[in-house]
Write a protein that holds these residues in place. Structure first.
Motif, PDB file in Angstrom:
ATOM      1  N   ARG A  11      57.855 -12.427  17.180  1.00 51.14           N
ATOM      2  CA  ARG A  11      58.006 -13.205  15.927  1.00 51.14           C
ATOM      3  C   ARG A  11      59.142 -12.663  15.107  1.00 51.14           C
ATOM      4  N   LYS A  12      59.193 -11.418  14.996  1.00 50.03           N
ATOM      5  CA  LYS A  12      60.272 -10.796  14.215  1.00 50.03           C
ATOM      6  C   LYS A  12      61.619 -11.092  14.861  1.00 50.03           C
ATOM      7  N   LEU A  13      61.596 -11.088  16.192  1.00 47.15           N
ATOM      8  CA  LEU A  13      62.851 -11.377  16.880  1.00 47.15           C
ATOM      9  C   LEU A  13      63.294 -12.796  16.618  1.00 47.15           C
ATOM     10  N   GLU A  14      62.294 -13.729  16.647  1.00 42.38           N
ATOM     11  CA  GLU A  14      62.625 -15.120  16.382  1.00 42.38           C
ATOM     12  C   GLU A  14      63.172 -15.289  14.970  1.00 42.38           C
ATOM     13  N   LEU A  15      62.477 -14.574  13.993  1.00 49.95           N
ATOM     14  CA  LEU A  15      62.949 -14.674  12.618  1.00 49.95           C
ATOM     15  C   LEU A  15      64.360 -14.101  12.493  1.00 49.95           C
ATOM     16  N   SER A  16      64.564 -13.040  13.238  1.00 51.78           N
ATOM     17  CA  SER A  16      65.882 -12.421  13.183  1.00 51.78           C
ATOM     18  C   SER A  16      66.923 -13.337  13.801  1.00 51.78           C
ATOM     19  N   LEU A  17      66.495 -14.005  14.932  1.00 47.21           N
ATOM     20  CA  LEU A  17      67.430 -14.931  15.567  1.00 47.21           C
ATOM     21  C   LEU A  17      67.707 -16.151  14.671  1.00 47.21           C
ATOM     22  N   GLU A  18      66.615 -16.617  14.046  1.00 51.26           N
ATOM     23  CA  GLU A  18      66.757 -17.778  13.161  1.00 51.26           C
ATOM     24  C   GLU A  18      67.681 -17.443  12.003  1.00 51.26           C
ATOM     25  N   GLU A  19      67.473 -16.217  11.495  1.00 51.58           N
ATOM     26  CA  GLU A  19      68.333 -15.790  10.370  1.00 51.58           C
ATOM     27  C   GLU A  19      69.796 -15.693  10.832  1.00 51.58           C
ATOM     28  N   LEU A  20      69.931 -15.199  12.074  1.00 49.09           N
ATOM     29  CA  LEU A  20      71.276 -15.099  12.606  1.00 49.09           C
ATOM     30  C   LEU A  20      71.889 -16.472  12.815  1.00 49.09           C
ATOM     31  N   VAL A  21      70.997 -17.394  13.331  1.00 55.29           N
ATOM     32  CA  VAL A  21      71.484 -18.761  13.546  1.00 55.29           C
ATOM     33  C   VAL A  21      71.919 -19.389  12.225  1.00 55.29           C
ATOM     34  N   ASN A  22      71.012 -19.193  11.185  1.00 57.67           N
ATOM     35  CA  ASN A  22      71.360 -19.756   9.863  1.00 57.67           C
ATOM     36  C   ASN A  22      72.674 -19.169   9.350  1.00 57.67           C
ATOM     37  N   LYS A  23      72.768 -17.862   9.496  1.00 60.48           N
ATOM     38  CA  LYS A  23      74.008 -17.236   9.043  1.00 60.48           C
ATOM     39  C   LYS A  23      75.208 -17.771   9.832  1.00 60.48           C
ATOM     40  N   PHE A  24      74.965 -17.892  11.195  1.00 60.94           N
ATOM     41  CA  PHE A  24      76.059 -18.398  12.022  1.00 60.94           C
ATOM     42  C   PHE A  24      76.447 -19.817  11.617  1.00 60.94           C
ATOM     43  N   GLN A  25      75.369 -20.656  11.372  1.00 61.05           N
ATOM     44  CA  GLN A  25      75.629 -22.039  10.968  1.00 61.05           C
ATOM     45  C   GLN A  25      76.359 -22.079   9.627  1.00 61.05           C
ATOM     46  N   ASN A  26      75.864 -21.202   8.718  1.00 66.87           N
ATOM     47  CA  ASN A  26      76.568 -21.144   7.423  1.00 66.87           C
ATOM     48  C   ASN A  26      78.033 -20.705   7.604  1.00 66.87           C
ATOM     49  N   ARG A  27      78.137 -19.753   8.490  1.00 67.74           N
ATOM     50  CA  ARG A  27      79.493 -19.255   8.740  1.00 67.74           C
ATOM     51  C   ARG A  27      80.348 -20.333   9.392  1.00 67.74           C
ATOM     52  N   VAL A  28      79.706 -21.035  10.349  1.00 67.67           N
ATOM     53  CA  VAL A  28      80.448 -22.147  10.994  1.00 67.67           C
ATOM     54  C   VAL A  28      80.802 -23.210   9.981  1.00 67.67           C
ATOM     55  N   GLY A  29      79.808 -23.485   9.041  1.00 70.03           N
ATOM     56  CA  GLY A  29      80.078 -24.477   7.991  1.00 70.03           C
ATOM     57  C   GLY A  29      81.252 -24.053   7.136  1.00 70.03           C
TER      58      GLY A  29
END
Length: 254
Positions: A11-29
């Motif tokens: 779960r923590k890994l998923e949250l960490s991945l999700e956070e990374l994805v969000n950050k990546f998406q924000n960064r991509v945005g």
């Protein structure tokens, strides 16, 4: 990386991945926004460059036109400078002529002064002549009747003398006819005939007396009379006679 062992870790890994994805998406945005902004900046720069290029072309054409205009202006300036030089030469010539005209004008003024003085003198002389003319006209009017009377007298005398001349001419012609035909016989006529017929104009008194047999005193008297009339020259001391003019009383062709 180690493999998770529990759901919590996953779960923590998923949250960490999700956070990374969000950050990546924000960064991509953000990157997309930056790309859009960059594209817009590039498009604006392209437009700016095109506009600058267009302006540069306009400037280039304008510079070319200005260069041509400058050359034209230089040519015109050269022509103007030539015209100015020609005008300056004309001005110098005109100034020289003006100086000459001024000199001539001064000379003409001096001549005019002399002519005015002469005119005054002529006017004075003319007035004096007018007075003299009036006096002469008065004298003329006074003498004219006397002159006309005198002319009438002279004309009458002329007419009389002309009549006498014509009469003498007729008489001479008659005497000439009579003499040429030997109708008049006298010692005097014989003397004149002898002198007229003699080839030489020179004669001696003894020669004449021998030819005519005239009395010495009568012969001298006739010779002196003819001498007085300038028909001949008679020198008593040398007893020489010289005929001065031709005597045609005895010409047979009458």
């Amino acid at each position: 990386m180690s493999i998770p062992k529990s759901a919590e870790e996953i779960r923590k890994l998923e949250l960490s991945l999700e956070e990374l994805v969000n950050k990546f998406q924000n960064r991509v945005g953000l990157i997309r926004e930056d790309l859009k902004s960059l594209v817009n900046d590039i498009e604006s720069l392209r437009n700016y460059i095109n506009e600058r290029r267009r302006i540069s072309n306009d400037y280039t054409r304008e510079i070319s036109d200005l260069t041509n205009d400058l050359q034209t202006f230089r040519n015109e300036l050269g022509q103007i400078e030539n015209e100015i030089s020609s005008i300056q030469n004309n001005i110098d010539t005109i100034n020289t002529q003006a100086t000459q005209f001024q000199s001539d004008l001064s000379a003409d003024k001096n001549k005019l002064g002399i002519l005015d003085s002469e005119k005054t003198n002529h006017i004075t002389t003319l007035r004096s002549l007018d007075v003299e003319l009036a006096s002469l006209e008065s004298t003329h009017n006074e003498l004219k009747p006397k002159f006309e009377a005198r002319m009438n007298t002279i004309n009458q005398q002329y007419d009389r003398l002309k009549t006498e001349k014509d009469l003498l001419a007729n008489r001479f012609q008659a005497i000439r006819v009579l003499c040429s035909k030997d109708y008049i016989q006298s010692p005097e006529v014989g003397l004149i005939k002898f002198l007229a017929k003699k080839p030489s104009p020179h004669s001696k008194l003894t020669e004449i007396r021998s030819a005519l047999g005239m009395d010495f005193n009568a012969l001298k008297s006739v010779l002196n009379l003819l001498k007085a009339r300038k028909v001949l020259d008679f020198n008593e001391s040398t007893e020489s006679v010289t005929l001065l003019t031709k005597i045609d009383l005895f010409d047979k062709e009458v």
